[in-house]
Scaffold this active site. Structure first.
Site, PDB file in Angstrom:
ATOM      1  N   LYS A  61      13.355 -63.317  21.202  1.00 44.14           N
ATOM      2  CA  LYS A  61      12.672 -62.651  22.384  1.00 44.14           C
ATOM      3  C   LYS A  61      11.443 -63.655  22.768  1.00 44.14           C
ATOM      4  O   LYS A  61      10.629 -63.926  21.648  1.00 44.14           O
ATOM      5  CB  LYS A  61      12.207 -61.419  22.440  1.00 44.14           C
ATOM      6  CG  LYS A  61      11.447 -60.941  23.306  1.00 44.14           C
ATOM      7  CD  LYS A  61      10.987 -59.312  23.268  1.00 44.14           C
ATOM      8  CE  LYS A  61       9.884 -58.939  24.123  1.00 44.14           C
ATOM      9  NZ  LYS A  61       9.753 -57.465  23.939  1.00 44.14           N
ATOM     10  N   LYS A 105      14.148 -47.770  31.587  1.00 47.31           N
ATOM     11  CA  LYS A 105      13.102 -48.351  31.714  1.00 47.31           C
ATOM     12  C   LYS A 105      13.173 -49.286  32.995  1.00 47.31           C
ATOM     13  O   LYS A 105      14.278 -49.820  33.290  1.00 47.31           O
ATOM     14  CB  LYS A 105      12.790 -49.399  30.739  1.00 47.31           C
ATOM     15  CG  LYS A 105      11.807 -50.321  30.908  1.00 47.31           C
ATOM     16  CD  LYS A 105      11.373 -51.085  29.356  1.00 47.31           C
ATOM     17  CE  LYS A 105      10.857 -52.572  29.633  1.00 47.31           C
ATOM     18  NZ  LYS A 105      10.448 -53.055  28.439  1.00 47.31           N
ATOM     19  N   SER A 158       7.114 -50.862  29.780  1.00 46.40           N
ATOM     20  CA  SER A 158       7.437 -50.622  28.292  1.00 46.40           C
ATOM     21  C   SER A 158       6.898 -49.651  27.518  1.00 46.40           C
ATOM     22  O   SER A 158       5.797 -49.136  27.824  1.00 46.40           O
ATOM     23  CB  SER A 158       7.232 -51.885  27.612  1.00 46.40           C
ATOM     24  OG  SER A 158       7.970 -53.157  28.225  1.00 46.40           O
ATOM     25  N   ASP A 202      17.323 -52.850  25.520  1.00 46.39           N
ATOM     26  CA  ASP A 202      15.882 -53.466  25.580  1.00 46.39           C
ATOM     27  C   ASP A 202      15.608 -54.176  24.143  1.00 46.39           C
ATOM     28  O   ASP A 202      15.323 -53.432  23.220  1.00 46.39           O
ATOM     29  CB  ASP A 202      14.766 -52.560  25.855  1.00 46.39           C
ATOM     30  CG  ASP A 202      13.614 -53.185  26.525  1.00 46.39           C
ATOM     31  OD1 ASP A 202      13.339 -54.551  26.308  1.00 46.39           O
ATOM     32  OD2 ASP A 202      12.549 -52.486  26.886  1.00 46.39           O
ATOM     33  N   ASP A 203      15.661 -55.583  24.170  1.00 47.21           N
ATOM     34  CA  ASP A 203      15.542 -56.463  23.118  1.00 47.21           C
ATOM     35  C   ASP A 203      16.563 -55.982  21.789  1.00 47.21           C
ATOM     36  O   ASP A 203      16.339 -56.508  20.781  1.00 47.21           O
ATOM     37  CB  ASP A 203      14.131 -55.938  22.225  1.00 47.21           C
ATOM     38  CG  ASP A 203      12.904 -56.287  23.173  1.00 47.21           C
ATOM     39  OD1 ASP A 203      13.194 -56.600  24.307  1.00 47.21           O
ATOM     40  OD2 ASP A 203      11.644 -56.207  22.645  1.00 47.21           O
ATOM     41  N   ARG A 235      14.870 -58.627  34.192  1.00 47.12           N
ATOM     42  CA  ARG A 235      15.313 -57.425  34.960  1.00 47.12           C
ATOM     43  C   ARG A 235      15.395 -57.895  36.444  1.00 47.12           C
ATOM     44  O   ARG A 235      16.303 -57.345  37.111  1.00 47.12           O
ATOM     45  CB  ARG A 235      14.503 -56.223  34.619  1.00 47.12           C
ATOM     46  CG  ARG A 235      14.907 -55.608  33.223  1.00 47.12           C
ATOM     47  CD  ARG A 235      13.726 -54.826  32.554  1.00 47.12           C
ATOM     48  NE  ARG A 235      14.015 -54.680  31.245  1.00 47.12           N
ATOM     49  CZ  ARG A 235      14.400 -53.644  30.725  1.00 47.12           C
ATOM     50  NH1 ARG A 235      14.810 -52.610  31.554  1.00 47.12           N
ATOM     51  NH2 ARG A 235      14.687 -53.656  29.313  1.00 47.12           N
ATOM     52  N   CYS A 292      11.259 -59.338  29.183  1.00 47.50           N
ATOM     53  CA  CYS A 292      11.801 -58.199  29.925  1.00 47.50           C
ATOM     54  C   CYS A 292      11.552 -58.238  31.654  1.00 47.50           C
ATOM     55  O   CYS A 292      12.826 -58.218  32.414  1.00 47.50           O
ATOM     56  CB  CYS A 292      10.899 -56.895  29.599  1.00 47.50           C
ATOM     57  SG  CYS A 292      11.187 -56.187  28.161  1.00 47.50           S
ATOM     58  N   ASP A 338      18.330 -56.917  27.824  1.00 47.44           N
ATOM     59  CA  ASP A 338      17.304 -57.849  28.697  1.00 47.44           C
ATOM     60  C   ASP A 338      16.921 -59.149  28.150  1.00 47.44           C
ATOM     61  O   ASP A 338      16.532 -60.105  28.840  1.00 47.44           O
ATOM     62  CB  ASP A 338      16.374 -56.773  29.257  1.00 47.44           C
ATOM     63  CG  ASP A 338      15.299 -56.787  28.074  1.00 47.44           C
ATOM     64  OD1 ASP A 338      15.762 -56.697  26.795  1.00 47.44           O
ATOM     65  OD2 ASP A 338      14.177 -56.154  28.405  1.00 47.44           O
ATOM     66  N   ASN A 339      17.043 -59.331  26.787  1.00 46.84           N
ATOM     67  CA  ASN A 339      16.547 -60.589  26.020  1.00 46.84           C
ATOM     68  C   ASN A 339      16.697 -60.159  24.598  1.00 46.84           C
ATOM     69  O   ASN A 339      16.881 -59.205  24.050  1.00 46.84           O
ATOM     70  CB  ASN A 339      15.054 -60.772  26.331  1.00 46.84           C
ATOM     71  CG  ASN A 339      13.895 -59.471  26.023  1.00 46.84           C
ATOM     72  OD1 ASN A 339      13.410 -58.953  26.950  1.00 46.84           O
ATOM     73  ND2 ASN A 339      13.744 -58.993  24.903  1.00 46.84           N
ATOM     74  N   HIS A 353      10.083 -51.510  34.854  1.00 47.16           N
ATOM     75  CA  HIS A 353       9.356 -52.508  34.385  1.00 47.16           C
ATOM     76  C   HIS A 353       9.557 -53.730  35.717  1.00 47.16           C
ATOM     77  O   HIS A 353       9.368 -54.981  35.402  1.00 47.16           O
ATOM     78  CB  HIS A 353       9.914 -53.191  33.307  1.00 47.16           C
ATOM     79  CG  HIS A 353       8.427 -53.797  32.441  1.00 47.16           C
ATOM     80  ND1 HIS A 353       8.965 -54.520  31.392  1.00 47.16           N
ATOM     81  CD2 HIS A 353       7.504 -54.030  32.825  1.00 47.16           C
ATOM     82  CE1 HIS A 353       7.585 -54.970  30.949  1.00 47.16           C
ATOM     83  NE2 HIS A 353       6.711 -54.681  31.735  1.00 47.16           N
ATOM     84  N   HIS A 377      13.580 -51.518  21.836  1.00 49.75           N
ATOM     85  CA  HIS A 377      12.008 -52.085  21.962  1.00 49.75           C
ATOM     86  C   HIS A 377      11.190 -51.416  21.093  1.00 49.75           C
ATOM     87  O   HIS A 377      11.204 -50.376  20.860  1.00 49.75           O
ATOM     88  CB  HIS A 377      11.568 -51.953  23.254  1.00 49.75           C
ATOM     89  CG  HIS A 377      10.532 -52.814  23.836  1.00 49.75           C
ATOM     90  ND1 HIS A 377       9.139 -52.588  23.435  1.00 49.75           N
ATOM     91  CD2 HIS A 377      10.259 -53.959  24.504  1.00 49.75           C
ATOM     92  CE1 HIS A 377       8.472 -53.402  23.901  1.00 49.75           C
ATOM     93  NE2 HIS A 377       9.138 -54.092  24.729  1.00 49.75           N
TER      94      HIS A 377
END
Ligand code: MG
Length: 473
Positions: A310, A135, A160, A38-39, A82, A78, A289-290, A137, A237
């Site tokens: 992001k 996660k 998140s 994540d991130d 996803r 996110c 994811d980003n 989301h 994240h």
């Protein structure tokens, strides 16, 4: 002796009835593991150029597999990203987009519609065991949880790790201070097992390790049948947490500690596959994811040589450090062709021998030829959507920005009558506008963009819906 043989044969037959893949005559499709961070930024792991963060397990995975240097997600934040990974469809087609609330929040009433077909649902038709860990989301109302989207089990946080904040702040500095000096109690995030909350607030210091423990348990329990594991780590994240063992390990500071813990835990998954002799029949993909969350200075990651972060449509927001691994099957090397998480659904369906959904538009391509070293990537174009608007298009080496805007600033959108054009092969950092030299490229990309937009029917937006009791919050 004969009796023993007969009993053994009987046992093989019986096992075969319960689990067809236990019988050698049925060819077993590959297991599939998606490890999604994540991130995580493009420049945050050793094999993608980070000079200080040590990631020996990911580096080994990259050396044994394929390192994809132009691999994209479908959105820079996110929830939409996803949704696209799991469905093979752009968020603009599934309703998982918004121009106001860019992701789902704890008071959101919407989610990934059940009418969408996820990778898990598709692979289940081929007898795969499926698990989502980490996660989610993609919706928190009961009808949107992972077990309603094709997963046999779930363990993780539904949204998140910085949501459900318990602290109050009145200035940006105060907010950043809470985020950079995190305590578990600051975020009342639930940890769920299947559809029940089992811990609240989730103890995030041990969460990377616990997700991995669950992953190893799932792999071990399903070693005799094909499985699909979606392991979506909630780190790195913000707010950042790591276990005691990793405190102060990295010269990159807290962020480096978090990545080194992730790396160690990716290593644990791969080692489990090796020990169970499943490594040669398991496709593992590692990505994010980003891009990195740039609001938090040194506690955010780095997009390396890529511009942006992001939330935005420059490369740093949507191009991810991606490694694909399956010893003996994936041809090792560096792949510079274009790939996307949108391509996972068609690729997995090909590898698993199950037909991808035909009653809807998929936005992905089958990358199996590239994985096996037989062909170059069939993907030539990437669309950079932000909410309901198409901001940029990459076609071949060239990327045209029709609209630009900062990731999270209050600055207005800038619409470019003549798009800003970069040659990403020559200029991955998007510094030198070559529009004046290439009017024919702009004309072609414009045609591609218009045809693409025209073919997208209107759809109900899921991200702006709120549960009635908290509406107006
Ligand atoms: Mg993210």
């Amino acid at each position: 002796m004969k009796r023993i043989l007969r009993a053994t044969l009987m046992l093989i037959c019986l096992t075969g009835l319960v689990n067809p893949y236990a019988a050698q005559s049925v060819k077993r499709p590959p297991n599939i593991v998606v490890i999604l961070c994540d991130d995580l930024g493009y420049g945050d792991i050793g094999s993608f150029g980070n000079p200080t963060i040590r990631t020996p397990h990911l580096d080994r995975m990259a050396a044994e597999g394929q390192r994809w240097t132009s691999f994209y997600v479908a959105d820079s934040v996110c929830t939409p990203s996803r949704s696209a990974l799991l469905t093979g469809r752009l968020p603009i087609r599934t309703g998982m987009f918004s121009d106001t609330r860019r992701v789902l929040f704890p008071d959101s009433a919407g989610g990934l519609p059940q009418s969408e077909i996820t990778i898990a649902e598709l692979l289940k038709t081929r007898g795969y065991a499926t698990a989502a860990i980490g996660k989610w989301h993609l919706g928190f109302q009961p009808e949107y949880l992972p077990m309603k989207q094709g997963f046999d089990s779930y363990f993780g946080i539904p949204y998140s790790n910085d949501m459900d904040a318990t602290f109050r702040f009145s200035t940006r500095d105060e907010y950043v201070n809470f985020m950079k000096n995190p305590k578990i109690a600051y975020w009342n995030v639930p940890l769920m097992r299947n559809e029940k909350t089992v811990e609240r607030p989730a103890d995030q210091t041990t969460i990377t390790k616990r997700y991995t423990d669950e992953a190893i348990k799932f792999i071990s329990a399903n070693k005799n049948r094909p499985f699909f594991l979606y392991l979506a780590h909630s780190m790195p994240h913000m707010p950042l947490f790591r276990s005691k063992e990793f405190e102060g390990r990295s010269s990159r500071g807290l962020y480096g500690d978090v990545i080194e813990e992730l790396d160690t835990n990716v290593g644990r998954v791969l080692e489990t596959l090796r020990q169970l002799k499943l490594d040669r029949n398991t496709l593992v993909i590692f990505t994010s994811d980003n891009g990195p969350w740039a609001l938090f200075d040194e506690q955010g990651g780095s997009a390396g040589l890529l511009r942006g972060a992001k939330g935005g449509t420059y490369e740093g927001g949507m191009r991810e450090p991606t490694i694909i691994w399956q010893p003996g099957t994936i041809k090792p090397g560096v792949v510079t062709g274009i790939g996307s998480t949108l391509d996972l659904m068609p690729t997995f369906s090909k590898l698993a021998g199950v037909e991808a959904p035909k009653d809807r538009v998929l936005d992905g391509y089958d990358l199996s030829g590239v994985l096996h070293g037989k062909s170059s990537s069939p993907r030539k174009t990437m669309f950079y959507w932000r909410g309901s608007k198409l901001y940029a298009v990459r076609h071949g080496a060239f990327k045209a920005h029709f609209i630009t805007k900062s990731e999270y600033g209050s600055d207005p959108e800038v619409v470019h009558n003549t798009p800003v054009l970069y040659n990403l092969d020559v200029d991955p950092s998007e510094k030198f506008d070559v529009a004046p030299q290439h009017p024919e490229v702009i004309a072609e990309i414009r045609r591609i963009a218009e045809a693409h937009k025209k073919a997208i029917p209107p759809i109900e937006n899921q991200l702006d819906k709120r549960v009635p009791s908290t509406s107006g919050k």
